[in-house]
Design a protein around this motif. Structure first.
Motif, PDB file in Angstrom:
ATOM      1  N   GLY A   1       0.845   3.785  -3.236  1.00  0.00           N
ATOM      2  CA  GLY A   1      -0.460   4.391  -3.479  1.00  0.00           C
ATOM      3  C   GLY A   1      -0.883   5.355  -2.388  1.00  0.00           C
ATOM      4  O   GLY A   1      -1.439   6.419  -2.667  1.00  0.00           O
ATOM      5  N   MET A   2      -0.620   4.992  -1.150  1.00  0.00           N
ATOM      6  CA  MET A   2      -0.972   5.887  -0.048  1.00  0.00           C
ATOM      7  C   MET A   2      -0.146   7.168  -0.111  1.00  0.00           C
ATOM      8  O   MET A   2      -0.669   8.257   0.093  1.00  0.00           O
TER       9      MET A   2
ATOM     10  N   GLY B   1      -7.161   9.266 -10.692  1.00  0.00           N
ATOM     11  CA  GLY B   1      -6.878  10.434  -9.871  1.00  0.00           C
ATOM     12  C   GLY B   1      -5.675  10.254  -8.961  1.00  0.00           C
ATOM     13  O   GLY B   1      -5.132  11.235  -8.462  1.00  0.00           O
ATOM     14  N   ILE B   2      -5.259   9.014  -8.737  1.00  0.00           N
ATOM     15  CA  ILE B   2      -4.105   8.740  -7.872  1.00  0.00           C
ATOM     16  C   ILE B   2      -3.134   7.846  -8.643  1.00  0.00           C
ATOM     17  O   ILE B   2      -2.982   6.655  -8.364  1.00  0.00           O
TER      18      ILE B   2
ATOM     19  N   ALA C   1       1.132   8.457  -2.837  1.00  0.00           N
ATOM     20  CA  ALA C   1       0.608   9.205  -3.991  1.00  0.00           C
ATOM     21  C   ALA C   1      -0.696   9.920  -3.652  1.00  0.00           C
ATOM     22  O   ALA C   1      -0.995  10.980  -4.216  1.00  0.00           O
ATOM     23  N   SER C   2      -1.472   9.387  -2.728  1.00  0.00           N
ATOM     24  CA  SER C   2      -2.735  10.024  -2.361  1.00  0.00           C
ATOM     25  C   SER C   2      -2.520  11.263  -1.486  1.00  0.00           C
ATOM     26  O   SER C   2      -3.416  12.092  -1.367  1.00  0.00           O
ATOM     27  N   ILE C   3      -1.317  11.401  -0.929  1.00  0.00           N
ATOM     28  CA  ILE C   3      -1.030  12.508  -0.014  1.00  0.00           C
ATOM     29  C   ILE C   3      -0.250  13.632  -0.693  1.00  0.00           C
ATOM     30  O   ILE C   3      -0.438  14.800  -0.369  1.00  0.00           O
TER      31      ILE C   3
ATOM     32  N   HIS D   1       0.794  -1.221   0.000  1.00  0.00           N
ATOM     33  CA  HIS D   1       0.000   0.000   0.000  1.00  0.00           C
ATOM     34  C   HIS D   1       0.833   1.280   0.000  1.00  0.00           C
ATOM     35  O   HIS D   1       0.305   2.355  -0.291  1.00  0.00           O
TER      36      HIS D   1
ATOM     37  N   MET E   1      -4.227   1.334  -9.284  1.00  0.00           N
ATOM     38  CA  MET E   1      -4.631   2.528  -8.542  1.00  0.00           C
ATOM     39  C   MET E   1      -5.890   3.135  -9.166  1.00  0.00           C
ATOM     40  O   MET E   1      -6.076   3.078 -10.384  1.00  0.00           O
TER      41      MET E   1
ATOM     42  N   HIS F   1       1.487  15.740  -4.199  1.00  0.00           N
ATOM     43  CA  HIS F   1       1.294  16.045  -5.618  1.00  0.00           C
ATOM     44  C   HIS F   1       2.493  15.601  -6.452  1.00  0.00           C
ATOM     45  O   HIS F   1       2.458  15.669  -7.675  1.00  0.00           O
TER      46      HIS F   1
END
Length: 170
Positions: A74-75, A110-111, A77-79, A71, A107, A81
């Motif tokens: 991806g995690m 958007g992420i 990348a979600s936080i 994870h 993913m 830019h």
């Protein structure tokens, strides 16, 4: 101490043998990096702080390696830019590495996470250098030379095989 432009993170110290390959190629290409352990599952606050403050600290790209559920890329990348390059790692608890590959690859829109092959941290380092080279001519020149050297090694190998008497009509 110079300021790192690439962050290399991994979910566990056991991933270091793979992730060092990214560090090695960045070092060869003259790109400053930092390397640390950040676990999405065991240290989520550390992961959040790392990703949230990465750009402010001067990072331009994050290479994140993880095995098993994988994870971390991806995690992160979600936080942030910043571009994240995921390295799926075949770990002791993985399903032949496929769980890691699919966790990083699949993913949601958007992420995005750029994903390299299983255990291919060297490719992640090269990709990071190529991305940086789009806005830094000196890095671009080093990447071009690096790729030219790869070509030359193959050409030399082919010639050596011929010289050793292996038949080839090419």
């Amino acid at each position: 101490m110079t300021k790192a432009t690439v962050g290399i993170i991994m979910g566990s110290r056991s991933d270091l043998g793979i992730m060092e390959e990214a560090a090695d190629v960045l070092k060869e290409l003259g790109i400053d990096y930092e390397l640390t352990v950040v676990s999405a599952h065991r240290t989520p606050e550390r992961m959040f702080n790392y990703a949230q403050n990465a750009a402010e600290r001067g990072l331009k790209i994050i290479i994140a390696g993880a095995g098993g559920a994988a994870h971390l890329p991806g995690m992160v990348a979600s936080i942030t830019h910043l571009p994240v390059i995921g390295v799926p790692v075949k770990s002791s608890n993985s399903i032949d590495g496929w769980d890691s590959v699919l966790s990083i690859l699949q993913m949601p829109n958007g992420i995005p996470v750029a994903t390299v092959a299983l255990n291919a941290a060297k490719n992640a380092g090269i990709l990071a250098a190529q991305i940086l080279g789009t806005s830094d001519g000196k890095i671009a020149e080093r990447v071009i030379k690096f790729k030219s050297d790869l070509k030359n090694k193959i050409e030399e190998s082919a010639e050596n095989l011929k010289a050793e008497g292996y038949p080839s009509s090419f």
